[in-house]
Design an enzyme around this catalytic site. Structure first.
Site, mmCIF file in Angstrom:
data_model
loop_
_atom_site.group_PDB
_atom_site.id
_atom_site.type_symbol
_atom_site.label_atom_id
_atom_site.label_comp_id
_atom_site.label_asym_id
_atom_site.label_seq_id
_atom_site.Cartn_x
_atom_site.Cartn_y
_atom_site.Cartn_z
ATOM 1 C CD GLU A 1 3.882 2.100 -0.444
ATOM 2 O OE1 GLU A 1 4.883 2.683 -0.905
ATOM 3 O OE2 GLU A 1 2.793 2.651 -0.323
ATOM 4 C CD GLU B 1 5.245 -0.969 5.027
ATOM 5 O OE1 GLU B 1 5.703 -0.417 3.999
ATOM 6 O OE2 GLU B 1 5.003 -0.353 6.080
ATOM 7 C CB CYS C 1 5.409 8.110 -3.194
ATOM 8 S SG CYS C 1 5.192 6.363 -3.407
ATOM 9 C CB SER D 1 4.188 2.544 3.364
ATOM 10 O OG SER D 1 5.400 1.969 2.925
ATOM 11 C CE LYS E 1 9.395 13.141 -4.171
ATOM 12 N NZ LYS E 1 9.436 11.884 -3.397
ATOM 13 C CD GLU F 1 11.314 12.421 0.064
ATOM 14 O OE1 GLU F 1 11.543 12.660 -1.142
ATOM 15 O OE2 GLU F 1 10.568 11.504 0.436
ATOM 16 C CD GLU G 1 13.770 11.616 9.275
ATOM 17 O OE1 GLU G 1 14.145 12.402 8.393
ATOM 18 O OE2 GLU G 1 12.774 11.815 9.985
ATOM 19 C CB CYS H 1 3.971 13.609 -9.309
ATOM 20 S SG CYS H 1 3.916 12.567 -7.856
#
Lengths: 587, 174
Positions: free
Chosen positions: A278, A281, A304, A324, A363, A366, A371, A519
């Site tokens: 990242e 990037e 994230c 990102s 999560k 996710e 993907e 988190c």
């Protein structure tokens, strides 16, 4: 300042302070089931009633301002009886099979009933209608247990500005939930689980995946690896009676090994990997903008947090290029474990099972995204919350407090201090700055001044500006550039910063975490969480960082190793295939 | 509001009405407290609140769909089911209740052969109850759309309903 007398104790408070806040200041406990710190009081549960001299009726202390010379009593016979009555009425319609409830021993209603000495329920009446909603990957809702306190409504609307939950209908038939009392998948929900974190009872919880994980562990043909997110180690102890903010990294590792996982690894490892990808990037985007004068999406947002990603896909689909392309550390871990690591140990991808321990409910959404299958199969098989891990450890009959400290396995278990601080607001940004600074200047940052103070702490929107000087030749285009960064937590603050960007305020890099404080107070963390607990967990995380010799992601030897042996360099072809992703607009 | 003609009748299609709702919503977009007035307008247009209209209102007023649905579900005035051309509301507030509102309601149920909250098969009448229309001196009161009928007697209900049936028949003949 005004003076009030609570149980004859004089308390000085600012005008406008509620009776509840004044009592908290004086150290006098008034129970409440609906109050959410810092948000508009609802006055919904009526548990916080107190007696005010001269007032005809009892008043709800959460929404009554204290007045000068007010005489307040929190412990009269009348108050005690009223509170008991209120809680008895709640219990009379509540589906109260505590023995089999997810919140047994962790339930605010149960605790209050015990505190108030309720032995029998004098009211026998109709029960709330019970409907179980399992429509989403992360959350389970049980209307029979809901006491209509509306804390979840406050959090979903005021803190997250998502608005999935709202009272539906009226009177006894009121349900708290999505439009027309339908299932959660019928409306926009980002699966952040802050509703589950704040629910006083068992009406909203994470979807339980413990049995699936036991089945994987018990299957001798599967090689089951586990990764633990940075925030777990600062909160898991709370499941076993430790004070909030107690670090239990070593005991956690031992517990995971004793549960039967074949290898115990760290999501921190892929947090370091995230920084490499990242950070590079961001530097590439800046290069494109400043040197090649190309049109490039800036500011870059962090990626994230899966609830933030889903939020952006729903509400800001025009900004998706700004996010990102890096997968989250959880998903990077999955694809690396099932390729790089599987090859190292000679396992076939279909024999590998990757389990994540996350502070997060999103999560669980996710890992099921279409993907996230770059290893050829689902990269992360199961996601458990911190609370679920706590329960597994209990189910295994371990005495957590007496476990010896263990160490993470190699080669996906080593991490820098920069990875630790991914757990709290400001941490990803600070980690990125530590590495980007050294890449760009070639100079080492001194260890004692590593923290970037303006982006630490619990302010909702934090901004910092860093002037870049002393650049290496290849980064000379950044010489003198003022790098503008922002850090936000909660999605209502994400909205604020996006609107600021749309109105022309210039930033280069923005960190977004959906949960308040990051988190460390995710939807899957031990309950109950308020700001004082958030700060303790954050302190623990900074302590973990400060206790490490390696505190910058690019210095992690296992990171150097994976680039040397497998990935090549950041943003390489292989990195792109395994570590990066795309986003899709949602309605 | 301009009436759009379709297939020779006076009814306009739901699609057309949604377009009209769009225009109305433009005027309310930046008004605080617009939700309830807009819901009232929409209900007057459609006769009820179809989901497509509620979705549009949610998007244009920037309010979560769950909140819009919550408000609709809270007030008995709003309906998400199609209603008859004439909404008959019987007041069961205290004054009307003690002066025989309940008997009036029973007579209506019998006459229209529907229960509270239902609509006749020919979609001419819907029946609902209300809590005080603010005309207690005229109790018992019923409202048929915007018409207030005072001191209603159960035996006169058939006669009263016939007025609207005849209106409807005349409309059809035209």
């Amino acid at each position: 300042m005004i003076s009030v007398y609570i149980n004859n104790i004089k308390v000085e408070v600012e005008e406008g302070t509620t009776i509840l806040s004044a009592a908290q200041k004086a150290g006098i406990k008034i129970p409440t089931l609906c109050f959410v710190e810092g948000k508009t009081p609802q006055g919904a549960c009526r548990v916080c009633v107190v007696q005010v001299e001269g007032a005809k009726t009892l008043v709800a202390s959460c929404c009554t301002p204290a007045a000068d010379n007010m005489k307040i009593f929190t412990n009269t016979k009348r108050v005690r009886e009223a509170r008991r009555n209120v809680v008895e009425l709640l219990l009379s319609e509540h589906d109260g099979d505590c023995k089999t409830c997810d919140r047994n021993n962790d339930c605010e209603l149960q605790e209050l009933a015990r505190e108030l000495g309720i032995n029998t329920i004098s009211y026998q009446g109709e029960k709330t209608q019970k409907t179980i909603d399992n429509s989403t990957p992360a959350l389970t809702r049980d209307s029979g247990k809901c006491i209509k306190c509306r804390r979840c409504v406050t959090v979903c609307n005021e803190v997250q500005s998502v608005g999935s939950l709202f009272p539906q209908g009226r009177g006894f038939d009121t349900t708290i939930g999505p439009a027309f009392s339908r299932d959660l998948d019928s409306v926009v929900c980002v699966q952040c689980g802050q509703c589950a974190a704040i629910c006083p009872v068992g009406a909203i919880t994470e979807k339980n995946d413990i049995d699936e994980v036991w089945a994987a562990i018990d299957n001798p043909e599967k090689f089951v690896v586990v990764q633990t997110a940075p925030a777990i180690r600062a909160a898991l102890g709370e499941c076993f009676g430790y004070e909030p903010g107690t670090l239990v990294t070593g005991k956690m590792v031992t517990a995971l090994r004793q549960l039967g996982f074949d290898a115990v690894f760290d999501t921190n490892f892929t947090a370091d990997l995230t920084i490499m990808e990242e950070g590079t990037e961001l530097l590439m985007r800046l290069k494109k903008a400043l040197v090649d004068k190309q049109k490039v999406a800036l500011p870059q947002f962090t990626s994230c947090c899966p609830a933030w990603i889903k939020f952006a896909e729903h509400f800001y689909s025009d900004m998706l290029d700004n996010i990102s392309s890096c997968k989250s550390p959880q998903q990077m871990f999955g694809s690396v474990a099932k390729t790089y690591y599987a090859k190292k140990i000679g396992k076939k991808v279909e024999d590998m099972v990757v389990v994540s321990i996350m502070p997060c409910t999103a999560k669980k959404f996710e890992n099921q995204r279409w993907e996230m299958n770059d290893s050829g199969l689902r990269d992360v098989d199961y996601v458990l919350t911190t609370r679920e891990l706590g329960r597994m450890i209990m189910q295994a009959g371990m005495d957590f407090k007496s476990l010896p400290d263990g160490k993470m396995d190699s080669p996906l278990g080593m991490s820098s201090g920069a990875a630790d601080i991914f757990a709290n607001t400001g941490g990803v940004m600070e980690a990125a700055i530590r590495t980007a600074y050294e890449i760009v200047t070639g100079k080492e940052l001194p260890l004692d001044g590593l923290h970037v103070e303006p982006i630490m702490g619990l302010d909702g929107v934090k901004k910092a500006s860093l002037k870049i000087t002393g650049t290496l030749k290849e980064w000379s285009f950044l010489e003198g550039v003022e790098l503008k960064v922002a850090v936000v937590h909660t999605l209502s603050n994400a909205r604020k910063i996006i609107e600021a960007v749309k109105n022309g305020e210039v930033f280069h890099f923005i960190e977004v975490m959906s949960c308040p404080g990051g988190c460390i107070s995710g939807g899957g963390q031990p309950r109950f969480t308020d700001n004082s607990i958030r700060l303790k967990r954050i302190q623990a995380i900074y302590k973990e960082d400060e206790g490490k010799k390696i505190r910058k992601s690019h210095e992690n030897p296992e990171i150097k190793q994976i680039y040397k042996e497998f990935l090549g360099e950041p943003l390489s072809h292989k990195s792109h295939k395994l570590l990066h992703t795309k986003y899709t607009a949602r309605t | 509001m301009s009436e759009v003609q379709c297939c020779g009748c006076n009814e306009i299609s739901e699609e057309e009405m949604l377009k009209q709702l769009d225009n109305i919503l433009d005027d309310y977009q930046n008004t605080t407290g617009a939700l309830i007035p807009v819901l009232q307008i929409a209900q007057n247009m459609f006769g009820y609140l179809p989901e497509a209209a509620l979705k549009k209102i949610s998007v244009k007023l920037n309010k979560p769909f769950s909140e819009v649905a919550g408000v609709v579900g809270f007030y008995s005035f709003f309906s998400t089911e199609p209603r008859g051309k004439y909404l008959v509301r019987v007041c069961l507030g205290t004054a009307c209740y003690v002066r025989g509102g309940k008997e009036v309601l029973n007579a209506l149920k019998k006459e229209l052969k529907i229960d509270v909250g239902q609509t006749t098969e020919d979609r001419v009448f819907s029946l609902d109850i209300g809590r005080c229309f603010g005309a207690c001196g005229l109790a018992p009161v019923i409202m048929v759309n915007d018409d207030v009928h005072q001191r209603v007697k159960p035996v006169k209900i058939a006669e009263l309903m016939d007025i609207y049936r005849n209106k409807e028949n005349d409309n059809k003949k035209e």
